[in-house]
Scaffold this motif. Sequence first.
Motif, mmCIF file in Angstrom:
data_model
loop_
_atom_site.group_PDB
_atom_site.id
_atom_site.type_symbol
_atom_site.label_atom_id
_atom_site.label_comp_id
_atom_site.label_asym_id
_atom_site.label_seq_id
_atom_site.Cartn_x
_atom_site.Cartn_y
_atom_site.Cartn_z
ATOM 1 N N LYS A 259 0.884 -1.174 -7.958
ATOM 2 C CA LYS A 259 0.851 -0.492 -6.652
ATOM 3 C C LYS A 259 2.261 -0.318 -6.089
ATOM 4 O O LYS A 259 2.569 0.697 -5.470
ATOM 5 N N LEU A 260 3.083 -1.353 -6.292
ATOM 6 C CA LEU A 260 4.462 -1.270 -5.792
ATOM 7 C C LEU A 260 5.242 -0.212 -6.570
ATOM 8 O O LEU A 260 5.988 0.587 -5.987
ATOM 9 N N GLN A 261 5.035 -0.199 -7.871
ATOM 10 C CA GLN A 261 5.713 0.794 -8.693
ATOM 11 C C GLN A 261 5.334 2.216 -8.251
ATOM 12 O O GLN A 261 6.183 3.089 -8.129
ATOM 13 N N LYS A 262 4.051 2.398 -7.953
ATOM 14 C CA LYS A 262 3.579 3.707 -7.496
ATOM 15 C C LYS A 262 4.170 4.042 -6.124
ATOM 16 O O LYS A 262 4.574 5.179 -5.874
ATOM 17 N N ASP B 51 9.336 -8.779 -6.931
ATOM 18 C CA ASP B 51 8.662 -7.693 -6.205
ATOM 19 C C ASP B 51 8.808 -7.887 -4.695
ATOM 20 O O ASP B 51 9.075 -6.922 -3.964
ATOM 21 N N ALA B 52 8.640 -9.134 -4.240
ATOM 22 C CA ALA B 52 8.788 -9.407 -2.801
ATOM 23 C C ALA B 52 10.214 -9.105 -2.351
ATOM 24 O O ALA B 52 10.437 -8.555 -1.258
ATOM 25 N N GLY B 53 11.190 -9.434 -3.198
ATOM 26 C CA GLY B 53 12.594 -9.145 -2.890
ATOM 27 C C GLY B 53 12.882 -7.652 -2.869
ATOM 28 O O GLY B 53 13.647 -7.169 -2.025
ATOM 29 N N LEU B 54 12.270 -6.916 -3.786
ATOM 30 C CA LEU B 54 12.465 -5.458 -3.829
ATOM 31 C C LEU B 54 11.892 -4.803 -2.573
ATOM 32 O O LEU B 54 12.484 -3.873 -2.023
ATOM 33 N N ILE B 55 10.743 -5.312 -2.120
ATOM 34 C CA ILE B 55 10.158 -4.781 -0.879
ATOM 35 C C ILE B 55 11.094 -5.045 0.296
ATOM 36 O O ILE B 55 11.313 -4.164 1.138
ATOM 37 N N ALA B 56 11.657 -6.242 0.347
ATOM 38 C CA ALA B 56 12.575 -6.586 1.447
ATOM 39 C C ALA B 56 13.752 -5.612 1.479
ATOM 40 O O ALA B 56 14.143 -5.114 2.549
ATOM 41 N N CYS B 57 14.319 -5.327 0.306
ATOM 42 C CA CYS B 57 15.444 -4.382 0.217
ATOM 43 C C CYS B 57 15.003 -2.982 0.629
ATOM 44 O O CYS B 57 15.704 -2.292 1.379
ATOM 45 N N ALA B 58 13.848 -2.560 0.120
ATOM 46 C CA ALA B 58 13.365 -1.201 0.395
ATOM 47 C C ALA B 58 13.095 -1.020 1.883
ATOM 48 O O ALA B 58 13.369 0.049 2.442
ATOM 49 N N LYS C 93 23.627 -1.299 -2.833
ATOM 50 C CA LYS C 93 24.231 -2.396 -3.607
ATOM 51 C C LYS C 93 23.341 -3.633 -3.561
ATOM 52 O O LYS C 93 23.166 -4.332 -4.559
ATOM 53 N N GLU C 94 22.777 -3.908 -2.387
ATOM 54 C CA GLU C 94 21.860 -5.053 -2.266
ATOM 55 C C GLU C 94 20.602 -4.821 -3.092
ATOM 56 O O GLU C 94 20.096 -5.747 -3.731
ATOM 57 N N CYS C 95 20.082 -3.594 -3.075
ATOM 58 C CA CYS C 95 18.909 -3.257 -3.900
ATOM 59 C C CYS C 95 19.238 -3.475 -5.376
ATOM 60 O O CYS C 95 18.448 -4.078 -6.114
ATOM 61 N N ASP C 96 20.398 -2.994 -5.811
ATOM 62 C CA ASP C 96 20.796 -3.146 -7.212
ATOM 63 C C ASP C 96 20.912 -4.612 -7.603
ATOM 64 O O ASP C 96 20.552 -5.001 -8.716
ATOM 65 N N GLY C 97 21.413 -5.418 -6.662
ATOM 66 C CA GLY C 97 21.490 -6.859 -6.901
ATOM 67 C C GLY C 97 20.114 -7.446 -7.176
ATOM 68 O O GLY C 97 19.940 -8.257 -8.092
ATOM 69 N N MET C 98 19.130 -7.015 -6.399
ATOM 70 C CA MET C 98 17.767 -7.514 -6.583
ATOM 71 C C MET C 98 17.167 -6.974 -7.881
ATOM 72 O O MET C 98 16.463 -7.692 -8.586
ATOM 73 N N LYS D 193 11.607 1.183 -11.864
ATOM 74 C CA LYS D 193 11.603 0.456 -13.148
ATOM 75 C C LYS D 193 11.524 -1.049 -12.949
ATOM 76 O O LYS D 193 10.926 -1.756 -13.756
ATOM 77 N N ALA D 194 12.140 -1.549 -11.868
ATOM 78 C CA ALA D 194 12.222 -2.999 -11.666
ATOM 79 C C ALA D 194 10.932 -3.595 -11.118
ATOM 80 O O ALA D 194 10.702 -4.803 -11.238
#
Length: 161
Positions: free
Chosen positions: A37-40, A96-103, A80-85, A31-32
């Motif tokens: 492409k990232l969402q997919k 999006d760049a931050g979500l990739i880093a967490c993932a 928890k870090e992912c949720d923070g992002m 959702k975030a």
Amino acid sequence: MKTLQDLFEHEIKDLYSAEKQLVEALPNMVKAASDQKLQKAFSDHLEETKEQYNRIHDICEELDINPTSTKCKAMEGLIKECDGMVKEDADADVKDAGLIACAQRVEHYEISGYGTAVRFAKQLGHDSIAKKLQQTLDQEYKADQHMDDLAQGRLNKEAMA
Ligand code: FE
Ligand code: ZN
Ligand code: FE
Ligand code: FE
């Protein structure tokens, strides 16, 4: 914990807990994400993660172990870090760049865990279980590589603009 088998079972329980937590957490990442492409990529990996959860569940049954008493605290922390992002008020491309880093941190943790589990399974002669664990490990590698490709493609460039 006396034997390698005991240690192996401990690792399997940890991985079970990690996948279970991820099945619950990944929908928020989907959702975030803003980039299509990232969402997919996140939603595809959510489907794979459900598969991985079922696979590790079957392995627990095969080994006759009850994994429900163990919680992977490392995955809890990573999520928890992912949720923070996810909650971060940021420009869409930067987020999006931050979500990739967490993932990717999550994928690297899983790669490490499954890599060890495959090795232990082989050493202990659990050949069919080793193959199942390897299937998941391959999916985690691919997911990580896919994130890398997305990050190195347009996403990092857009975050700099
Ligand atoms: Fe996984
Ligand atoms: Zn873990
Ligand atoms: Fe753990
Ligand atoms: Fe994964």
